[in-house]
Design a protein around this motif. Structure first.
Motif, mmCIF file in Angstrom:
data_model
loop_
_atom_site.group_PDB
_atom_site.id
_atom_site.type_symbol
_atom_site.label_atom_id
_atom_site.label_comp_id
_atom_site.label_asym_id
_atom_site.label_seq_id
_atom_site.Cartn_x
_atom_site.Cartn_y
_atom_site.Cartn_z
ATOM 1 N N ASN A 65 1.334 -1.279 0.380
ATOM 2 C CA ASN A 65 0.632 -0.202 -0.205
ATOM 3 C C ASN A 65 0.911 1.288 0.050
ATOM 4 O O ASN A 65 2.130 1.461 -0.310
ATOM 5 C CB ASN A 65 -1.006 0.265 1.419
ATOM 6 N N VAL A 66 0.250 2.247 -0.187
ATOM 7 C CA VAL A 66 1.116 4.078 0.136
ATOM 8 C C VAL A 66 1.570 4.019 1.334
ATOM 9 O O VAL A 66 2.826 4.357 0.774
ATOM 10 C CB VAL A 66 -0.343 4.580 -0.958
ATOM 11 N N ALA A 67 1.244 3.616 2.059
ATOM 12 C CA ALA A 67 2.102 4.042 3.450
ATOM 13 C C ALA A 67 4.032 2.818 3.203
ATOM 14 O O ALA A 67 4.332 3.575 3.922
ATOM 15 C CB ALA A 67 1.478 3.246 5.091
ATOM 16 N N ALA A 68 3.360 1.728 2.883
ATOM 17 C CA ALA A 68 4.511 0.862 2.822
ATOM 18 C C ALA A 68 5.712 0.965 1.981
ATOM 19 O O ALA A 68 6.782 1.078 2.620
ATOM 20 C CB ALA A 68 3.873 -0.608 2.804
ATOM 21 N N ARG A 69 4.897 1.650 0.974
ATOM 22 C CA ARG A 69 6.004 2.611 -0.124
ATOM 23 C C ARG A 69 6.404 3.268 0.016
ATOM 24 O O ARG A 69 7.454 3.312 0.430
ATOM 25 C CB ARG A 69 4.660 2.255 -1.607
ATOM 26 N N ALA A 70 5.702 4.174 0.771
ATOM 27 C CA ALA A 70 6.429 5.735 1.339
ATOM 28 C C ALA A 70 7.372 5.479 1.830
ATOM 29 O O ALA A 70 8.535 5.791 2.246
ATOM 30 C CB ALA A 70 5.331 6.193 1.861
ATOM 31 N N GLU A 71 7.585 4.638 3.526
ATOM 32 C CA GLU A 71 8.154 4.212 4.327
ATOM 33 C C GLU A 71 9.593 4.022 3.486
ATOM 34 O O GLU A 71 11.236 4.122 3.777
ATOM 35 C CB GLU A 71 7.808 3.199 4.981
ATOM 36 N N VAL A 72 9.475 2.949 2.511
ATOM 37 C CA VAL A 72 10.617 2.555 1.300
ATOM 38 C C VAL A 72 11.147 3.587 0.885
ATOM 39 O O VAL A 72 12.290 3.228 1.635
ATOM 40 C CB VAL A 72 10.104 0.908 0.929
ATOM 41 N N ILE A 73 10.482 4.226 0.297
ATOM 42 C CA ILE A 73 11.149 5.331 -0.050
ATOM 43 C C ILE A 73 11.985 6.573 0.825
ATOM 44 O O ILE A 73 12.853 6.680 -0.165
ATOM 45 C CB ILE A 73 9.897 6.615 -0.478
ATOM 46 N N TRP A 74 11.424 6.529 2.003
ATOM 47 C CA TRP A 74 12.581 7.362 2.980
ATOM 48 C C TRP A 74 13.616 5.838 2.943
ATOM 49 O O TRP A 74 14.690 6.574 3.629
ATOM 50 C CB TRP A 74 11.312 7.177 3.967
ATOM 51 N N ARG A 75 13.292 5.274 3.504
ATOM 52 C CA ARG A 75 14.289 4.010 3.499
ATOM 53 C C ARG A 75 15.735 4.263 2.977
ATOM 54 O O ARG A 75 16.983 4.807 2.781
ATOM 55 C CB ARG A 75 13.970 3.033 4.475
ATOM 56 N N LEU A 76 15.290 4.366 1.234
ATOM 57 C CA LEU A 76 16.358 4.666 0.687
ATOM 58 C C LEU A 76 16.907 5.677 0.433
ATOM 59 O O LEU A 76 18.354 5.717 0.250
ATOM 60 C CB LEU A 76 15.464 4.051 -0.730
ATOM 61 N N ALA A 77 15.964 7.026 0.358
ATOM 62 C CA ALA A 77 16.149 8.355 0.608
ATOM 63 C C ALA A 77 17.094 8.193 1.741
ATOM 64 O O ALA A 77 18.541 8.879 1.142
ATOM 65 C CB ALA A 77 15.673 9.491 0.538
ATOM 66 N N ARG A 78 17.292 7.804 3.040
ATOM 67 C CA ARG A 78 17.739 8.483 3.613
ATOM 68 C C ARG A 78 19.226 7.797 3.894
ATOM 69 O O ARG A 78 20.579 8.103 4.769
ATOM 70 C CB ARG A 78 16.918 7.916 5.059
ATOM 71 N N GLY A 106 11.631 11.716 -1.823
ATOM 72 C CA GLY A 106 13.410 10.897 -2.012
ATOM 73 C C GLY A 106 13.642 11.504 -2.229
ATOM 74 O O GLY A 106 14.533 11.252 -2.288
ATOM 75 N N LEU A 107 13.653 11.521 -3.697
ATOM 76 C CA LEU A 107 13.994 11.874 -4.590
ATOM 77 C C LEU A 107 15.364 13.973 -4.291
ATOM 78 O O LEU A 107 16.083 13.132 -4.726
ATOM 79 C CB LEU A 107 13.626 12.119 -6.258
ATOM 80 N N GLY A 108 14.182 14.646 -3.538
ATOM 81 C CA GLY A 108 14.630 15.323 -3.111
ATOM 82 C C GLY A 108 15.441 15.132 -2.007
ATOM 83 O O GLY A 108 16.386 16.018 -1.787
ATOM 84 N N TRP A 109 15.345 14.931 -1.416
ATOM 85 C CA TRP A 109 16.554 13.742 0.120
ATOM 86 C C TRP A 109 17.937 14.235 -0.628
ATOM 87 O O TRP A 109 18.572 14.123 -0.536
ATOM 88 C CB TRP A 109 15.433 13.031 0.174
ATOM 89 N N LEU A 110 18.142 12.997 -1.637
ATOM 90 C CA LEU A 110 18.689 12.513 -3.010
ATOM 91 C C LEU A 110 20.169 13.940 -3.379
ATOM 92 O O LEU A 110 20.700 13.337 -3.584
ATOM 93 C CB LEU A 110 18.819 11.566 -3.265
ATOM 94 N N GLY A 111 18.852 14.522 -3.531
ATOM 95 C CA GLY A 111 19.115 15.947 -4.088
ATOM 96 C C GLY A 111 20.204 16.566 -5.185
ATOM 97 O O GLY A 111 19.590 15.413 -6.502
ATOM 98 N N LYS A 112 21.169 16.279 -5.359
ATOM 99 C CA LYS A 112 22.091 16.228 -6.839
ATOM 100 C C LYS A 112 22.022 15.354 -7.039
ATOM 101 O O LYS A 112 22.219 15.111 -8.326
ATOM 102 C CB LYS A 112 23.411 17.414 -6.770
#
Length: 156
Positions: A65-78, A106-112
């Motif tokens: 679901n969206v919440a699970a996928r959002a958390e994985v995006i967060w983990r990848l970005a971090r 997530g992409l913004g967190w990764l910046g340049k």
């Protein structure tokens, strides 16, 4: 076409609010440091987490679901690693509207590091959601990409 850089304060507040919403929706607190611990419990060396971690997260980000996928995006970005960019960037094409703000953050967190995804991400600027628009403008600014002045003006 005239371009303007986004205001950092408004978009950063929006990003923090969205991150808090994900943490609340999952019923868990997000860890302060999502990087996996090494065998000795001291964290990974300077090379970062092994490729297997990225491969597993790249699979997980596409299911659930969206919440699970959002958390994985967060983990990848971090993880703040070049290997995090591709799994998140691949979500831009055909992204469901409810997942778009999280992909942008997530992409913004990764910046340049994620700047190669800026052109695709700019398509999110046409999304009617204020959350998506704010997250996208913030992300494009972090990537060093220009935001059309008319879209940036809509946030004021």
């Amino acid at each position: 076409m005239e371009h303007a850089k986004p205001k950092r304060g408004a978009a950063l507040g929006l990003a923090l609010m969205l991150i808090w919403a994900v943490a609340s929706a999952s019923g868990q607190d997000l860890p302060l440091d999502p990087r996996p611990m090494g065998k000795n419990g001291a964290g990974e060396d300077l090379a970062g987490p092994p490729d297997e971690v990225f491969q597993e997260l790249a699979q997980l980000v596409r299911v659930g679901n969206v919440a699970a996928r959002a958390e994985v995006i967060w983990r990848l970005a971090r993880l703040d690693d070049d290997r995090s960019v591709e799994p998140i960037a691949q979500l831009v094409v055909g992204c469901k509207p409810e997942l778009r703000p999280f992909v942008a953050m997530g992409l913004g967190w990764l910046g340049k590091r994620a700047s190669k995804a800026a052109a695709g991400l700019a398509g999110f600027l046409d999304d009617p959601s204020e959350f998506t628009l704010g997250a996208t403008v913030w992300a494009l600014g972090r990537m060093g990409a220009a935001v059309p002045a008319a879209r940036a003006e809509a946030l004021r």
